[in-house]
Design a protein around this motif. Structure first.
Motif, PDB file in Angstrom:
ATOM      1  N   GLY A 171      45.293  44.737  46.118  1.00  0.00           N
ATOM      2  CA  GLY A 171      44.313  45.616  46.710  1.00  0.00           C
ATOM      3  C   GLY A 171      43.401  46.307  45.782  1.00  0.00           C
ATOM      4  N   ALA A 172      43.912  47.063  44.850  1.00  0.00           N
ATOM      5  CA  ALA A 172      43.066  47.564  43.829  1.00  0.00           C
ATOM      6  C   ALA A 172      42.036  46.569  43.226  1.00  0.00           C
ATOM      7  N   ALA A 173      42.484  45.490  43.140  1.00  0.00           N
ATOM      8  CA  ALA A 173      41.639  44.362  42.436  1.00  0.00           C
ATOM      9  C   ALA A 173      40.503  43.957  43.319  1.00  0.00           C
ATOM     10  N   VAL A 174      40.921  43.915  44.874  1.00  0.00           N
ATOM     11  CA  VAL A 174      39.786  43.339  45.643  1.00  0.00           C
ATOM     12  C   VAL A 174      38.878  44.710  45.503  1.00  0.00           C
ATOM     13  N   ALA A 175      39.401  45.749  45.628  1.00  0.00           N
ATOM     14  CA  ALA A 175      38.384  46.936  45.679  1.00  0.00           C
ATOM     15  C   ALA A 175      37.294  47.151  44.525  1.00  0.00           C
TER      16      ALA A 175
END
Length: 900
Positions: A166-170
């Motif tokens: 999720g952090a990578a997507v953000a």
């Protein structure tokens, strides 16, 4: 100290950040910091600041900029050294964020797990590098740095995709928008989306990139993109099981406005996001708005719980409700919180759900309720910041402030109709100001406007202004929309020491307070006060966003003042006021001694116990304090007079007087001195009366009120003459020469010579030199140039020997004026440049602007239009820095020459 280039060009000191101005100074600092520790040739600096078309006079301007960087920007934390052929920024490489960034990313390349180092490197970025700086070099540097950041974000995203997709997507989503043709970015985003359980979005992303490549470049995706597409097709998306899908979100407001940046920040949040802000600021409205807009992202359902009325063990109440909504029969809900938490986490681990936890009081309330599976999101609203969740679960922290003026107006328009607002625009603005742009206050008043559609807005605005108390218009029998009740919930959560400080802050005048001022109010050590202020800040009852200063929203301040009147006796409140006034007075005298050492000083009474006094490491620090505190001076002086502390009132006006005059705060001086003169008369203090008349006279002169200025000068002179104060009387004769030239022409030289006589009688060498220069100036007006040049040159030598930069600047300005009148333009130019340099060194920017205007006129007379324009643009910068409207006339001159 940290020099920031990765965003706006700024300096950070002790968690306080200040912008570097003007743009040319920011460019020069950036150009030097880019090569910190290495000599930057002068020609390189000139090209980086002005581009290929370097104006004449640029070298002189560069010298002025370097002087500004040394004294006003870097101060004691660094220097710019003149080396053979160029300049060198003399600071440690670690003092430049770009150098830190490159060092961290270099180290990250050599370790097995680079995440921590890359996190630290990327945290240095505050926006687009060299934000807003003009010119070709700045744009080239920006492009290069954007590419560097892109590579590091990619490295970071690849390192966290497995552990925290999720952090990578953000991180990758905005990068993909910025670089739509970069296939490596697209591959990384698609892999992160798939790892987050958002395979359908990953497939959509691939289709979008493929279309863009075909449209823009006429090519098909490369090998890496095709590979990741095949992987998506093999795995497919796992369908949600046949189980209940909760939809518990409350109804959203129908007239939500603004908050575009905050909505975008929510969209980019990780698995948990905390929305905090002061009471009534619209935290729940924002969360609901976003949740309804993005329901489709969460096919597993939406869960909602309001925790405001629950204690710290609120999860005991909420967990059974959530389990029931997820399909667990009541008979199968475990009895203990630990077992319930385990079952809840198992149920949400393989579905994408949105959990909204509203009005949370503490992190311990929500820990068992967080949904952190890939693709899920927990949105928390709280009056406190809950920083522990950032540490324990990596929560994104989103702070909500009051609405912008435009959004506040849109909110009212959405409730009552734009036509009604447009018909009474001024009254609408008054209502917005009275509500402090606080959404709840605006909504309360808007409801009244709807109920009483027959009332003109002007009448509603007048009712708000005329209310018996500041909070009376926002009262209601429903505690959910009663502003006092909403504020009280936050206030009740404070311990007694923090509540006492909150009350003291609300009971005092002034838009904001320094930490030392707050410590004086509370009669506590500064470090203890710092902890209390942090507590109030986390509770969103004060705001610490203004360079480390704390301020209260107007309506929160009104609530705090009410609590002070209810909880603290009159003696307690008067003692706090006395300590605060002592703090301002003692600090102003300390600042005056640092900034204006040649000035006559007053000696205030010793401060009462518990007062914290500001200590200044240098002139730049003292000037920053003056600039921050001077906005509160009219209110503080009035408070002193109302408290019967008349001696404080006139001494405070004296302490700030020189700064206020040099910055041209004439209207504020008139407001202050109207109070001070009354205080001086009540004291029967003729010295204080004379000082007040003197400051009134200079303010009137600055505003062009010549008759009033001459009248006040005459009264001040008469008072000092009666007191037998020749030196103080002499200062007044000097000040009187300009306004008297327009009221009683022909008396100017007489006043200058009388000042010279009085200074000599009083043994004041600096005053004697200033009067000599003044006399030379007025002799020049009469055409006696030889004598004028002799007088002014003699004055300059005396003032230079004494190290009195401001006075020497005036002497050089006079010398240049006389030389120009005598036809010696080259020496006049040199004299004006030296005068401007001296004025800028001592932060006397208004006369610096006047000198630069005359310098431009000299260049024009010599036929050098480019040099004239350069001088006038520098004059505009000086005037703008002190808010002087004279800048407009100089801009008009530049525009008339076709160079705005």
């Amino acid at each position: 100290m940290l020099i920031r280039l990765l965003g706006p060009v700024e300096l950070e000191r002790a968690d306080q950040t200040s912008a570097v101005r003007p743009p040319q100074a920011a460019l020069a600092l950036a150009a030097l910091a880019w090569e910190v520790g290495r000599v930057v040739p002068v020609e390189t600096l000139l090209t980086r600041i002005w581009g290929e078309r370097i104006p004449s006079g640029a070298r002189n301007t560069l010298y002025t900029i370097i002087t500004h960087l040394r004294h006003d920007v870097l101060g004691d934390d660094g220097d710019v050294l003149r080396k053979l052929g160029g300049y060198l920024l003399d600071v440690d490489e670690s003092a430049v964020d770009l150098s830190r960034f490159r060092r961290l990313t270099g180290r990250a390349a050599a370790v097995p797990d680079p995440r921590e180092l890359l996190d630290e490197a990327l945290a240095l970025w505050r926006g687009d590098p060299l934000t807003g700086l003009p010119g070709e070099w700045a744009e080239r540097a920006r492009r290069r740095l954007r590419e560097e950041r892109k590579e590091i974000v990619l490295r970071w995203a690849r390192s966290v995709t497995v552990a925290d997709p999720g952090a990578a997507v953000a991180a990758l989503s905005p990068l993909a928008e910025e670089h739509p043709l970069d296939e490596l970015v697209a591959v990384a985003l698609i892999e992160a989306l798939h790892a987050s359980g958002r395979t359908a979005e990953a497939l959509t992303c691939f289709a979008g990139v493929r279309h863009t490549l075909a449209e823009e470049l006429g090519v098909e995706p490369g090998t890496a993109l095709r590979r990741v597409h095949r992987m998506l097709l093999r795995n497919g998306e796992v369908a949600e099981a046949e189980r209940p899908v909760p939809a518990q979100l409350p109804v959203q407001l129908g007239c939500f406005v603004g908050r575009r940046a905050e909505l975008e920040e929510l969209a980019a949040a990780g698995a948990v996001c905390v929305i905090s802000g002061p009471p009534g600021v619209g935290k729940s409205s924002l969360a609901l708005r976003w949740a309804h807009l993005h329901r489709d992202r969460f096919p597993g359902g939406q869960l909602y719980a309001g925790l405001g009325a629950l204690d710290s063990a609120g999860a005991r109440t909420v967990l059974p409700r959530f389990l029931g909504a997820l399909g667990v029969p009541e008979s199968q809900v475990p009895s203990g919180v630990e077992a319930q938490t385990g079952l809840y986490r198992s149920l949400v681990s393989d579905r994408r759900v949105l959990v909204m936890l509203d009005d949370v009081r503490g992190a311990d309330q929500v820990a068992p309720l967080l949904a952190t599976a890939p693709g899920s999101l927990t949105v928390i609203t709280s009056r406190s910041e809950l920083p522990s969740l950032s540490v324990t679960v990596g929560a994104s922290l989103l702070h909500l402030d009051v609405l912008s003026r435009e959004d506040a107006r849109d909110l009212l328009a959405a409730r009552v109709g734009p036509a009604r607002l447009a018909a009474e625009s001024e009254a609408a603005n008054l209502i917005i100001d009275r509500c402090g742009r606080l959404p709840l206050a605006l909504a309360i008043v808007a409801a009244r406007m709807v109920r009483r559609s027959d009332l003109p807005l002007a009448e509603i605005a007048a009712d708000l202004e005329g209310a018996e108390t500041d909070l009376e218009p926002f009262a209601d029998t429903d505690p959910a929309i009663d502003l006092r009740a909403v504020f009280a919930r936050s206030y009740r959560d404070l311990d007694e020491e923090a509540a006492r400080l909150f009350r003291h802050l609300g009971a005092q005048a002034g838009p904001h307070f320094s930490l030392s001022a707050a410590a004086s109010l509370a009669a506590l050590p500064v470090e203890r006060t710092r902890k209390l202020v942090d507590h109030l800040d986390r509770a969103n009852l004060v705001d610490l966003s203004t360079h480390g200063r704390l301020r209260l929203h107007d309506l929160l301040g009104a609530y705090a003042a009410e609590q002070a009147r209810a909880a603290d006796g009159r003696t307690v409140r008067r003692s706090a006021t006395r300590r605060l006034l002592d703090h301002y007075l003692q600090s102003a005298c300390a600042a005056s001694a640092v900034c204006y050492p040649h000035r006559e000083h007053v000696t205030p009474d010793p401060p009462v116990p518990g007062v914290a006094v500001e200590r200044f490491a240098g002139r730049a620090e003292a000037l920053r304090w003056y600039a921050a505190e001077s906005v509160a001076l009219p209110a503080v002086v009035s408070e002193a007079a109302e408290a019967g502390l008349d001696r404080h009132a006139w001494q405070l006006a004296w302490g700030f007087g020189e700064f206020m005059q040099r910055r041209g705060h004439w209207e504020e001086i008139l407001r202050v001195e109207a109070v001070v003169l009354g205080a001086a008369e009540r004291l029967g203090d003729r010295v204080a009366q004379a000082g007040s008349h003197s400051r009134l006279a200079r303010a009137h002169a600055g505003l062009g009120h010549d008759q009033e200025a001459v009248g006040d000068f005459d009264q001040a002179i008469e008072l000092h003459r009666d007191l037998g104060e020749p030196v103080l009387e002499a200062h007044l004769h000097l000040g009187l020469t300009v306004p008297v030239s327009r009221v009683r022409p022909g008396e100017e030289l007489g006043h200058a010579l009388r000042a010279l006589e009085l200074f000599e009688a009083g043994g004041d060498t600096i005053g004697t030199a200033r009067a000599l220069n003044n006399a030379g100036w007025w002799r020049a007006q009469l055409g006696a140039y030889d004598q004028a040049l002799t007088d002014c040159s003699h004055a300059q030598r005396i003032l230079a020997d004494l190290g009195y930069a401001q006075g020497e600047g005036h002497a050089w300005d006079s010398i240049a004026y006389v030389l120009d009148a005598m036809g010696d333009h080259p020496r006049a130019v040199a004299g004006y440049e030296r005068a401007a340099e001296l004025f800028q060194e001592c932060d006397d920017l208004r006369p610096a602007g006047q000198t630069l205007v005359r310098l431009g006129e000299t260049h024009m007379a010599a036929g050098d239009t480019a040099a004239a324009l350069d001088a006038w643009k520098r004059a505009v910068e000086c005037y703008d820095a002190v808010g002087d409207t004279a800048a407009e006339a100089v801009r008009a001159r530049c525009a008339a020459l076709g160079r705005p």
